[in-house]
Design an enzyme around this catalytic site. Sequence first.
Site, PDB file in Angstrom:
ATOM      1  N   ASP A   9       0.832  -1.216  -0.103  1.00 38.20           N
ATOM      2  CA  ASP A   9      -0.116   0.019  -0.050  1.00 38.20           C
ATOM      3  C   ASP A   9       0.971   1.120   0.057  1.00 38.20           C
ATOM      4  O   ASP A   9       1.917   1.372   0.846  1.00 38.20           O
ATOM      5  CB  ASP A   9      -0.938  -0.169   1.306  1.00 38.20           C
ATOM      6  CG  ASP A   9      -1.922   1.164   1.182  1.00 38.20           C
ATOM      7  OD1 ASP A   9      -3.275   0.711   1.774  1.00 38.20           O
ATOM      8  OD2 ASP A   9      -1.675   2.146   0.740  1.00 38.20           O
ATOM      9  N   ASP A 104      -3.460   2.329  -5.619  1.00 33.99           N
ATOM     10  CA  ASP A 104      -2.311   2.267  -4.841  1.00 33.99           C
ATOM     11  C   ASP A 104      -2.053   1.004  -3.935  1.00 33.99           C
ATOM     12  O   ASP A 104      -1.359   1.099  -3.078  1.00 33.99           O
ATOM     13  CB  ASP A 104      -1.982   3.544  -3.924  1.00 33.99           C
ATOM     14  CG  ASP A 104      -2.668   3.215  -2.402  1.00 33.99           C
ATOM     15  OD1 ASP A 104      -4.112   2.727  -2.543  1.00 33.99           O
ATOM     16  OD2 ASP A 104      -2.362   3.965  -1.446  1.00 33.99           O
ATOM     17  N   GLU A 105      -2.648   0.084  -4.248  1.00 35.67           N
ATOM     18  CA  GLU A 105      -2.773  -1.255  -3.166  1.00 35.67           C
ATOM     19  C   GLU A 105      -2.940  -2.334  -4.058  1.00 35.67           C
ATOM     20  O   GLU A 105      -3.736  -2.687  -4.916  1.00 35.67           O
ATOM     21  CB  GLU A 105      -3.965  -0.972  -2.632  1.00 35.67           C
ATOM     22  CG  GLU A 105      -3.815  -1.328  -1.021  1.00 35.67           C
ATOM     23  CD  GLU A 105      -5.440  -1.022  -0.285  1.00 35.67           C
ATOM     24  OE1 GLU A 105      -5.679  -1.920   0.345  1.00 35.67           O
ATOM     25  OE2 GLU A 105      -6.082  -0.103  -1.008  1.00 35.67           O
TER      26      GLU A 105
HETATM   27  P1  TTP Z   1      -5.145   5.116   0.991  1.00 28.57           P
HETATM   28  O1  TTP Z   1      -4.374   3.906   0.552  1.00 28.57           O
HETATM   29  O2  TTP Z   1      -6.385   4.818   1.817  1.00 28.57           O
HETATM   30  O3  TTP Z   1      -4.832   6.108   1.493  1.00 28.57           O
HETATM   31  P2  TTP Z   1      -3.328   6.998   1.517  1.00 28.57           P
HETATM   32  O4  TTP Z   1      -2.368   6.160   0.198  1.00 28.57           O
HETATM   33  O5  TTP Z   1      -3.462   8.468   1.016  1.00 28.57           O
HETATM   34  O6  TTP Z   1      -2.449   7.119   2.706  1.00 28.57           O
HETATM   35  P3  TTP Z   1      -1.941   5.719   3.823  1.00 28.57           P
HETATM   36  O7  TTP Z   1      -0.473   5.943   3.707  1.00 28.57           O
HETATM   37  O8  TTP Z   1      -2.650   5.555   4.945  1.00 28.57           O
HETATM   38  O9  TTP Z   1      -2.115   4.501   2.803  1.00 28.57           O
HETATM   39  O10 TTP Z   1      -6.036   5.713  -0.486  1.00 28.57           O
HETATM   40  C1  TTP Z   1      -5.204   5.781  -1.619  1.00 28.57           C
HETATM   41  C2  TTP Z   1      -5.603   7.095  -2.268  1.00 28.57           C
HETATM   42  O11 TTP Z   1      -6.930   6.801  -2.562  1.00 28.57           O
HETATM   43  C3  TTP Z   1      -5.337   8.249  -1.583  1.00 28.57           C
HETATM   44  O12 TTP Z   1      -3.875   8.711  -1.715  1.00 28.57           O
HETATM   45  C4  TTP Z   1      -6.431   9.163  -2.286  1.00 28.57           C
HETATM   46  C5  TTP Z   1      -7.524   8.362  -2.629  1.00 28.57           C
HETATM   47  N1  TTP Z   1      -8.597   8.142  -1.932  1.00 28.57           N
HETATM   48  C6  TTP Z   1      -9.582   9.053  -2.033  1.00 28.57           C
HETATM   49  O13 TTP Z   1      -9.706   9.540  -3.193  1.00 28.57           O
HETATM   50  N2  TTP Z   1     -10.693   9.107  -1.230  1.00 28.57           N
HETATM   51  C7  TTP Z   1     -10.725   8.598   0.062  1.00 28.57           C
HETATM   52  O14 TTP Z   1     -11.524   8.507   0.996  1.00 28.57           O
HETATM   53  C8  TTP Z   1      -9.539   7.591   0.243  1.00 28.57           C
HETATM   54  C9  TTP Z   1      -9.465   6.771   1.695  1.00 28.57           C
HETATM   55  C10 TTP Z   1      -8.495   7.416  -0.502  1.00 28.57           C
HETATM   56 MG    MG Z   2      -2.137   4.168   0.612  1.00 25.80          MG
END
Ligand code: TTP
Ligand code: MG
Length: 357
Positions: A9, A104-105
């Site tokens: 992730d 992203d995952e």
């Molecule tokens: P996430 O992996 O949930 O968050 P992140 O990568 O920003 O942070 P973390 O380090 O905690 O993993 O989500 C990935 C991307 O998806 C995030 O950068 C932006 C998008 N996203 C949205 O557009 N709306 C949302 O509600 C969430 C949770 C994420």
């Molecule tokens: Mg993330």
Amino acid sequence: MDRKIIHIDMDAFFAAVEQRDNPQLKGRPVIVGGQPDSRGVVATCSYEARQFGIHSAMPSSRAGQLCPHGIFVKPRFSAYQEASKEIHQIFRQYTDLVEPLSLDEAYLDVTGVSYLQGSAMLIAKEIREKIFSVTKLTASAGISYNKFLAKVASDMNKPDGQFVVKPGEGETFVGALKIGKFYGVGKVTEAKMNSLGINTGADLKKLSKEKLNHIFGKAGNYYYSIARGIDHRPVSSSRVRKSLGAESTFQQDIKDVKEMQAYLQSLSSKVLEQLKKKQMVAYTLTIKVKYADFNQITRSKTFDEPVDDSVLLYSVIKDLLDKTEVLTRSVRLLGVSLSNLTKDNVRQHSTQLDLFD
Ligand code: TTP
Ligand code: MG
């Protein structure tokens, strides 16, 4: 034999891309999403911004109050999409068993991989290094013998870290875990469990399967299993949908543009409904037109923010239809699809995530 599953992730994904592409943003509280004076929400924010209590899905106006000197930037979806492509390409260099969860995952099953002595920890580390060398972005990883544990583990050493839950450690690991950290337990279920005195995995484990089924319906079985660190779901590279769509072929070719608009609207409502059921949001809308002579074209639009609003969709559908030749050619099939899907955490936190689809 135990499986070897890696969950990768990216860290603060959208915000990290912004900081990479604009060095002035490095080390500063960056909030990606709507402006603080708008009715928009936060898509994500940098770790610097998280110290102020800002998080995804929070109204941007609230984020502005929490951090008045925060830097609010508009999402640039194409940049995120490009980075996403690069990381998914890297995953596939290690195994064919890649299950992308969102931009992203992903889950990777490296059970049969012999590279790096078959060490999932070394493979995860190398993947993170390669991601950094290619994209200049950091990722975190969770490594374990099933998807649930790998997913939870990837949050343990965020950002830019990894964590392993070895065979034999799962139950202890889960026992100490706060209920809110369980993947698949949304805010509503968390509150319900807390009100029943269930605060940790250990508390959850005390409840019988019957009792859990009685309280939580079919999700009860899932809770029973994960309280024991058990999750048999396979990593499945084909199961994840890259797009959702609907189309219809007409018995008689249609000529009336208003009628086409109406069909497309009704198809798009159907697709939106599917999207909501899957608790996803989409960034790209595509319409498909097959003319009476069987020639087929598509027209699409990609947005900087996810589209899940039917009014907006309808107006874009009209624009896209204007870019076709439907004024002069009759049509035998129309279709609508939504792609570039990603999970919708706004809804995930407010409703029960259905893991049994
Ligand atoms: P996430 O992996 O949930 O968050 P992140 O990568 O920003 O942070 P973390 O380090 O905690 O993993 O989500 C990935 C991307 O998806 C995030 O950068 C932006 C998008 N996203 C949205 O557009 N709306 C949302 O509600 C969430 C949770 C994420
Ligand atoms: Mg993330």
